[in-house]
Write a protein that holds these residues in place. Sequence first.
Motif, PDB file in Angstrom:
ATOM      1  N   CYS A  82       0.830  -1.209   0.000  1.00 26.18           N
ATOM      2  CA  CYS A  82       0.000   0.000   0.000  1.00 26.18           C
ATOM      3  C   CYS A  82       0.863   1.257   0.000  1.00 26.18           C
ATOM      4  O   CYS A  82       1.880   1.336   0.704  1.00 26.18           O
ATOM      5  N   HIS A 107       0.134   3.982   1.284  1.00 31.83           N
ATOM      6  CA  HIS A 107      -0.044   4.775   2.496  1.00 31.83           C
ATOM      7  C   HIS A 107       0.998   4.411   3.550  1.00 31.83           C
ATOM      8  O   HIS A 107       1.883   5.207   3.858  1.00 31.83           O
ATOM      9  N   ARG A 108       0.935   3.202   4.103  1.00 33.11           N
ATOM     10  CA  ARG A 108       1.924   2.773   5.093  1.00 33.11           C
ATOM     11  C   ARG A 108       2.603   1.446   4.754  1.00 33.11           C
ATOM     12  O   ARG A 108       3.308   0.885   5.572  1.00 33.11           O
ATOM     13  N   MET A 126       1.184  -1.567   4.028  1.00 34.22           N
ATOM     14  CA  MET A 126       0.499  -2.842   4.303  1.00 34.22           C
ATOM     15  C   MET A 126       0.314  -3.601   2.982  1.00 34.22           C
ATOM     16  O   MET A 126       0.171  -2.980   1.922  1.00 34.22           O
ATOM     17  N   CYS A 135      -7.032  -2.151   1.117  1.00 36.85           N
ATOM     18  CA  CYS A 135      -6.057  -2.307   2.193  1.00 36.85           C
ATOM     19  C   CYS A 135      -6.797  -2.439   3.527  1.00 36.85           C
ATOM     20  O   CYS A 135      -7.703  -1.657   3.837  1.00 36.85           O
ATOM     21  N   TYR A 141      -5.650  -1.935   6.479  1.00 36.78           N
ATOM     22  CA  TYR A 141      -5.187  -1.049   7.546  1.00 36.78           C
ATOM     23  C   TYR A 141      -6.093   0.185   7.652  1.00 36.78           C
ATOM     24  O   TYR A 141      -6.756   0.399   8.673  1.00 36.78           O
ATOM     25  N   HIS A 142      -6.152   1.014   6.602  1.00 33.20           N
ATOM     26  CA  HIS A 142      -7.008   2.207   6.661  1.00 33.20           C
ATOM     27  C   HIS A 142      -8.034   2.268   5.544  1.00 33.20           C
ATOM     28  O   HIS A 142      -8.730   3.259   5.395  1.00 33.20           O
ATOM     29  N   GLY A 143      -8.063   1.216   4.729  1.00 34.14           N
ATOM     30  CA  GLY A 143      -9.148   1.106   3.767  1.00 34.14           C
ATOM     31  C   GLY A 143      -8.954   1.757   2.410  1.00 34.14           C
ATOM     32  O   GLY A 143      -9.917   1.883   1.651  1.00 34.14           O
ATOM     33  N   TRP A 144      -7.744   2.177   2.050  1.00 35.51           N
ATOM     34  CA  TRP A 144      -7.537   2.654   0.675  1.00 35.51           C
ATOM     35  C   TRP A 144      -7.859   1.490  -0.272  1.00 35.51           C
ATOM     36  O   TRP A 144      -7.472   0.336  -0.006  1.00 35.51           O
TER      37      TRP A 144
HETATM   38 FE1  FES Z   1      -2.997   0.926   3.465  1.00 34.01          FE
HETATM   39 FE2  FES Z   1      -3.104   2.746   5.376  1.00 34.01          FE
HETATM   40  S1  FES Z   1      -1.565   1.246   5.014  1.00 34.01           S
HETATM   41  S2  FES Z   1      -4.566   2.331   3.844  1.00 34.01           S
END
Ligand code: FES
Length: 443
Positions: free
Chosen positions: A80, A82-83, A85, A100, A102-105
Amino acid sequence: SSLLKELSESEGGLLDRRMFFDPEIYKVELERVFARSWSFLCHESQLAKAGDFFSTYIGADPVVVTRQRDGSISAVLNSCRHRGMKVCRADWGNAKAFTCTYHGWSYSTDGSLVSVPREEYAYYNEIDKSKLGLLRVPQVQSYKGLVFGCFDPEAPSLVDFLGDMTYYLDILLDRVDGGTEVISGVHKWKMRGNWKLAAEQFSGDNYHTISSHISVLLSEFPPEAADAFVNIDGLEINPAEGHGIGVMYSPTGAPFSAGSSEAILRWRDETRQESINRLGKERVEGMSWTHANVFPNFSYLHDSSVLRVWMPKSPTEMEAWSWCIVDKKAPQEVKNAWRTQAIRHFSPGGTWEQDDGENWSYCSGAGGQEGVVTRLSKLHVEMGVGHERSHPTLPGKVSHTYSEQNQRSLYRRWAEFMAAESWKDISVPVRTTEVIDRSDMAK
Ligand code: FES
């Protein structure tokens, strides 16, 4: 660097042991070998429908390969933006999108970022989703059902990378109309040992068979066949630098994996003439017992119907991933027989597999290679030096069956990649055979 120089400039007859355990060398090879080479990803039959996906790795990088709605195949980094994952946590399946956890992207199957939870509130509608798609594997191409990916946009096409290896891959992939498919799941298991030890063995090491596998030979074959095995004849072929294939001439005249399977023998008989029409007599009748490695880490055993990737996991650890490949149009009875043979011989519980794993473990970390005296002594890869020759009909350099020409070639290619700054410094194989187009084969 002295190690690389030595391997690049000589016939590579002596090997520095550090290449099998040194963390610095491992780090460089992930970057210079795996991020530049074409790596086997999966078989097209695993991606039959739009949205079908398969999770794998190129070197240590996680990638997910997906069939797109327009029928094309693409691959993206499974990480991902974002972070970091993993956006796809399943080994395979069918998906409309990768979301994802983790935060849903959420990403479409081609990697585009399509939605971000609470986009207006969290990002004031200022996030540029078009710049935050999953990183694409820039080159994804297939050869007769086998899907490969390459991170380096400067790399030559897959068929150029393979060179005359395609002539030999056709024995596996192009025997009959309709091509091949893989059946069952993918066997995966961890082993101690550097990935190169497995790759080099599949590339050209018939020599170990009469020692490492003597017990299984004696238990599986009648005594006269086991004796014949010890004095077996055959060829080691180096179709292009880095790639290797070996052929053993069957002492019994029967295919190796067929052993006890009437169904496989019958299928081979029924399809022999069709195969000869497609490939010529020499490749069909003389070359069924083959083992091979496509640089860097994709191996196969034709007669045991096994595809294999040696996934690097650390300098001294790898995962073996194993597929069973069969002729797509073969009757179910034959496919079942191939699956049974593949599992019986070459799988985590396979009778032949166990012998190899122990060797690779000792030849890497478990053998004390890092000891201060041990690590200074070079390993010997000089069998058959000076006896490589051309062949009247087969492309590539050829030696008889006990030779280390293919291992030397693999290590020279490895050294070439390790020393090169970019693909500008890496040679492209000279092709002497034509690729037979079967572009409608996997449909
Ligand atoms: Fe994927 Fe935050 S790590 S949405």
